[in-house]
Design an enzyme around this catalytic site. Structure first.
Site, PDB file in Angstrom:
ATOM      1  N   GLU A 128       0.892  -1.158   0.000  1.00  0.00           N
ATOM      2  CA  GLU A 128       0.000   0.000   0.000  1.00  0.00           C
ATOM      3  C   GLU A 128       0.928   1.204   0.000  1.00  0.00           C
ATOM      4  OE1 GLU A 128      -3.407  -0.245   0.291  1.00  0.00           O
ATOM      5  OE2 GLU A 128      -3.283  -2.424   0.351  1.00  0.00           O
TER       6      GLU A 128
ATOM      7  N   CYS B  55      -3.170   8.378   3.520  1.00  0.00           N
ATOM      8  CA  CYS B  55      -2.945   7.804   2.190  1.00  0.00           C
ATOM      9  C   CYS B  55      -4.147   8.023   1.302  1.00  0.00           C
ATOM     10  CB  CYS B  55      -2.657   6.324   2.323  1.00  0.00           C
ATOM     11  SG  CYS B  55      -3.907   5.477   3.301  1.00  0.00           S
TER      12      CYS B  55
HETATM   13  P1  NAP Z   1       8.366   4.876   4.607  1.00  0.00           P
HETATM   14  O1  NAP Z   1       9.505   5.732   4.897  1.00  0.00           O
HETATM   15  O2  NAP Z   1       8.385   4.076   3.364  1.00  0.00           O
HETATM   16  O3  NAP Z   1       8.197   3.945   5.872  1.00  0.00           O
HETATM   17  C1  NAP Z   1       7.177   3.010   5.965  1.00  0.00           C
HETATM   18  C2  NAP Z   1       7.601   1.861   6.855  1.00  0.00           C
HETATM   19  O4  NAP Z   1       8.650   1.127   6.232  1.00  0.00           O
HETATM   20  C3  NAP Z   1       8.154   2.295   8.200  1.00  0.00           C
HETATM   21  O5  NAP Z   1       7.747   1.379   9.182  1.00  0.00           O
HETATM   22  C4  NAP Z   1       9.653   2.215   7.995  1.00  0.00           C
HETATM   23  O6  NAP Z   1      10.358   2.038   9.171  1.00  0.00           O
HETATM   24  C5  NAP Z   1       9.742   0.994   7.132  1.00  0.00           C
HETATM   25  N1  NAP Z   1      10.956   0.881   6.348  1.00  0.00           N
HETATM   26  C6  NAP Z   1      11.717   1.855   5.819  1.00  0.00           C
HETATM   27  N2  NAP Z   1      12.736   1.328   5.140  1.00  0.00           N
HETATM   28  C7  NAP Z   1      12.627  -0.013   5.227  1.00  0.00           C
HETATM   29  C8  NAP Z   1      13.372  -1.102   4.733  1.00  0.00           C
HETATM   30  N3  NAP Z   1      14.460  -0.932   3.988  1.00  0.00           N
HETATM   31  N4  NAP Z   1      12.964  -2.356   5.040  1.00  0.00           N
HETATM   32  C9  NAP Z   1      11.887  -2.558   5.780  1.00  0.00           C
HETATM   33  N5  NAP Z   1      11.139  -1.559   6.282  1.00  0.00           N
HETATM   34  C10 NAP Z   1      11.488  -0.303   5.995  1.00  0.00           C
HETATM   35  O7  NAP Z   1       7.015   5.694   4.545  1.00  0.00           O
HETATM   36  P2  NAP Z   1       6.526   6.822   5.553  1.00  0.00           P
HETATM   37  O8  NAP Z   1       7.210   8.060   5.201  1.00  0.00           O
HETATM   38  O9  NAP Z   1       6.554   6.323   6.948  1.00  0.00           O
HETATM   39  O10 NAP Z   1       5.002   6.902   5.159  1.00  0.00           O
HETATM   40  C11 NAP Z   1       4.476   7.847   4.263  1.00  0.00           C
HETATM   41  C12 NAP Z   1       4.083   7.203   2.990  1.00  0.00           C
HETATM   42  O11 NAP Z   1       3.224   6.102   3.244  1.00  0.00           O
HETATM   43  C13 NAP Z   1       3.317   8.110   2.065  1.00  0.00           C
HETATM   44  O12 NAP Z   1       3.859   8.017   0.784  1.00  0.00           O
HETATM   45  C14 NAP Z   1       1.922   7.563   2.075  1.00  0.00           C
HETATM   46  O13 NAP Z   1       1.200   7.753   0.894  1.00  0.00           O
HETATM   47  C15 NAP Z   1       2.121   6.137   2.346  1.00  0.00           C
HETATM   48  N6  NAP Z   1       0.963   5.554   2.994  1.00  0.00           N
HETATM   49  C16 NAP Z   1       0.188   4.700   2.288  1.00  0.00           C
HETATM   50  C17 NAP Z   1      -0.920   4.138   2.881  1.00  0.00           C
HETATM   51  C18 NAP Z   1      -1.803   3.166   2.150  1.00  0.00           C
HETATM   52  O14 NAP Z   1      -2.621   2.511   2.775  1.00  0.00           O
HETATM   53  N7  NAP Z   1      -1.677   3.027   0.861  1.00  0.00           N
HETATM   54  C19 NAP Z   1      -1.233   4.448   4.201  1.00  0.00           C
HETATM   55  C20 NAP Z   1      -0.429   5.342   4.884  1.00  0.00           C
HETATM   56  C21 NAP Z   1       0.668   5.890   4.265  1.00  0.00           C
HETATM   57  P3  NAP Z   1      11.134   3.282   9.861  1.00  0.00           P
HETATM   58  O15 NAP Z   1      10.109   4.282  10.185  1.00  0.00           O
HETATM   59  O16 NAP Z   1      11.760   2.667  11.044  1.00  0.00           O
HETATM   60  O17 NAP Z   1      12.116   3.763   8.835  1.00  0.00           O
END
Ligand code: NAP
Length: 687
Positions: free
Chosen positions: A257, A296
């Site tokens: 997602e 999101c």
């Molecule tokens: P993110 O930086 O991609 O982080 C998401 C999750 O992934 C966090 O728990 C992060 O942990 C983890 N993560 C990061 N690098 C990783 C890796 N190499 N391996 C495994 N896990 C890893 O995203 P964000 O900035 O938190 O969230 C914002 C984004 O999420 C926006 O683009 C938004 O559109 C999207 N979003 C989508 C939905 C949906 O349902 N489609 C819902 C909410 C948000 P750490 O925090 O510890 O780095």
């Protein structure tokens, strides 16, 4: 110094040896927590889930798992104040927190209830009907879902620390999988607090849920074919995970997602004084400001007919000017802070990118008036509205994960659909129109690009759950850029975690494997009428074979007169003779079913408490006066209800004529007492 968040591994809390990464309060900038997973034994984590958690959850029936989810929801509901207090620190207002906290607990309740009502009290789920594979009925096929033997890893974004965990946990747990939860570092302190309450409750079996506070380390090296990862977050992280060898080489299932440029489209039929105009404006402002636009599903693109674009922008600006930004704990504040200063910087960068092909029409990305909070110490940002230039690219590419939307204009419905599709796949679109023709054209144009489409007009507005709310009973996810994943959607979300297998074999084998009586299997015609057996005594395959009864013209006349169903095929010989299917007077289908009940019923008070319906009723052969019908009634499925003294019994009913042709088939649904005074010596009412 604030607490270093702990992980929960193999039944113990684990504390990293280092200082960890510091997480700041989104409102005050003070330190809230430190987060680290350094030294975490990911092998032990996965092994415990696989060897202890998985077997424990799989040993439970769907109903037992559902019961635990309900108990858990009730337990967490008792700790909401504690969760709300922490949620304010993430920048969320009370209303935002309700979406996260109450929404998460509500999802547990919803899955608990669906698990009880829509899944059997078993560990195997039957998908669709039996497929006959041979002429003689001795070789059949049935699709079944069983629990996979791996682990469900759940990686969440920072914006919904509670809902994000619970909406993934509930379907995975129902599916029989142990979960490993990995919250985003920025808001992990709230997830950890809820997680502690889950563990303290002792409701879920050991190993069925574990927590990683901090990075995942080498977790993916431990994962393979039977495991799954459900990821919510940015497209860039999603790309890294897609390329991982666990996914590329070892068949790890990855659900994504990711970001999404959701749109709201105002129909061509809507004039500024129509109620839909106001609904549209209100919807856009709500989605821009709830969770400070860090959803999101938030509306990023506002797609409106060109002739009224100025009116829409004026109305949006007017409403946005009344949004009070500030301390989220202050009840008069409508919009709190972004999750972090870093997040605000990212949104500012996204606004700069958008401004390459759009003009700022409301808000100042660099300054905001705040109430009860220091605008610079906290991650506050003004709502920002932009208007795109003709042919702009950026609004279809750049996701500003904050209170930012861009207005785009269109002239024809086709153009509105084409503009929306430029987002390359989104979670949700809303269509605001009162014209059914416009609604159909836009909705069917958008559907291939979206996981959900909300139609809003004066008729459904009062009850509408709104553009931005994923619901447990509806699918959440979207194609293309939105990640291509799908979550929730009621029982669909459970089945995603399970393996579908086509089983081929004889009727008796299918009955043994599925726990549901299959046509062609052995029947047990006992001395005791099965209606005299309690749930504890009934067995799959117990049957009644009734005597036969001849249907007379007097029966048909009587039924027509008595019920008022004087349809010509039952009452007018000449007209009935001309009917190409009947060629003469036929008995009402409902007469056949009623007579069948008269044949198989055992009339005395007994363990059968009620008939609550029939499923799959089909009339296969017309019954004419003089035909003799009899019934075969067989126990097909037995489902005790854990919260009642009775359960459901599904009976396979076949009505046959004198030539042994089936004239009607259906399932009779009854409620039967779990126990009943021993009456086995009573004579059966029918042979
Ligand atoms: P993110 O930086 O991609 O982080 C998401 C999750 O992934 C966090 O728990 C992060 O942990 C983890 N993560 C990061 N690098 C990783 C890796 N190499 N391996 C495994 N896990 C890893 O995203 P964000 O900035 O938190 O969230 C914002 C984004 O999420 C926006 O683009 C938004 O559109 C999207 N979003 C989508 C939905 C949906 O349902 N489609 C819902 C909410 C948000 P750490 O925090 O510890 O780095």
């Amino acid at each position: 110094m604030s607490a270093l968040l702990e992980s929960y591994v193999a039944g113990h809390w684990f504390r990293a040896a280092d200082e960890g990464q510091t997480v700041l309060d989104a409102v005050t900038g003070e330190e809230v927590a430190r987060v680290s997973s350094r030294g975490l034994d990911v092998s032990a984590l996965v092994a415990h889930a696989r060897d202890v958690g998985g077997p424990a959850v799989r040993a439970l029936s769907f109903h037992e798992r559902a019961g635990m989810l309900k108990e858990l929801a009730l337990h967490l509901g008792g700790h909401k104040d504690e969760f709300y207090a922490l949620s304010f620190r993430t920048g969320a207002t009370r209303r935002d927190s309700a979406v996260d906290i109450d929404g998460g607990i509500g999802t547990l309740f919803s899955y608990a209830s669906k698990g009880k009502r829509e899944l059997p009290d078993d560990t195997v789920f039957l998908d669709g009907a039996v497929e006959p594979l041979g002429r003689g009925g001795t070789f059949l096929g049935q699709h079944v879902y069983t629990s996979r033997t791996g682990v469900a890893v759940q990686i969440n974004a920072f914006n919904f620390p509670v809902w994000g965990m619970l909406e993934k946990l509930a379907p995975a747990f129902l599916a029989g999988l142990p979960s490993i939860v990995k919250p985003a570092t920025q808001t992990a302190y709230l997830t950890e607090a809820v997680f502690r309450r889950i563990i303290e409750s002792g409701i879920l079996p050991d190993g069925s849920i574990q927590l990683i506070s901090g990075g995942v380390g080498a977790l993916f090296d431990e994962l393979g074919e039977q495991d799954s990862v459900a990821f919510t977050g940015s497209a860039s992280t999603a790309e890294i995970l897609r390329r991982d060898p666990a996914v590329q080489e070892r068949g790890l299932r990855l659900g994504i997602e990711a970001d999404s440029l959701n749109a709201s489209i105002l129909g061509t039929d809507v004039a500024p004084d129509d109620p839909e105009f106001e609904l549209f404006v209100k919807g856009v402002v709500t989605e821009m400001t709830v969770k400070a636009g860090q959803k999101c599903t938030a509306i990023r693109r506002v797609i409106v007919p060109e002739p009224i674009a100025d009116r829409v922008i004026a109305a949006l600006s007017d409403r946005l000017s009344r949004i009070v930004v500030g301390d989220p704990a202050d009840e008069t504040v409508r919009m709190g802070a972004l999750a972090s200063i870093g997040q605000r910087e990212e949104v500012r960068r996204a606004i700069t990118a958008l401004r390459r092909s759009a003009d700022l029409v409301f808000g100042d990305p660099d300054a905001v008036q705040t109430r009860g909070a220091d605008a610079e110490a906290g991650a506050f940002l003004s709502p920002v509205l932009l208007r795109a230039h003709e042919g702009a690219d950026e609004p279809h590419d750049v996701e500003p994960f904050g209170p930012v939307s861009t207005v785009l204009t269109y002239r024809t419905v086709e153009e509105a659909v084409a503009l929306t599709a430029r987002g390359r796949g989104s979670l949700v679109a809303s269509v605001v129109t009162h014209d059914p023709v416009v609604a159909r054209a836009i909705t069917l144009g958008l559907a291939p690009w979206h996981g959900r489409v909300l139609l809003l007009d004066r008729d459904d507005a009062a009850e509408s759950t709104g553009h931005g709310s994923p619901l447990p009973m509806l699918v959440h996810g979207g194609p293309g850029r939105a990640g291509g994943g799908e979550e929730l959607g009621g029982i669909r979300g459970v089945l995603h975690h399970m393996q579908r297998t086509a089983i081929q074999g004889s009727p008796d084998m299918l009955t043994a494997i599925t726990g549901r009586w299959t046509t062609g299997s052995q029947r047990e015609i006992t001395d005791v009428h099965p209606f005299r057996k309690s749930l504890a005594e009934l067995r799959i395959g117990d049957s009644v074979a009734t005597m036969s009864r001849t249907v007379t013209l007097a029966d048909i006349d009587h039924f027509a007169e008595f019920t008022g169903d004087t349809f010509y095929a039952h009452t007018d010989p000449e007209a009935a003779a001309a009917n190409p299917l009947f060629g003469g007077i036929v008995a009402h289908g409902y007469l056949v079913v009623s007579l069948a009940a008269g044949l198989f019923v055992e009339p005395n008070p007994g363990p059968v408490l009620a008939n609550f319906g029939v499923d799959h009723l089909r009339f296969l052969t017309p019954v004419k006066a003089g035909d003799a019908i009899r019934v075969l009634l067989t126990v097909k499925q037995i489902t005790p209800r854990s919260s009642a003294d009775y359960g459901e019994v599904r009976w396979d009913a076949v009505v046959l004529n004198q030539d042994e042709e089936p004239v009607a088939t259906y399932d009779v649904l009854t409620l039967v007492a779990k126990t009943w005074p021993a009456e086995k010596t009573w004579p059966a009412a029918t042979p």
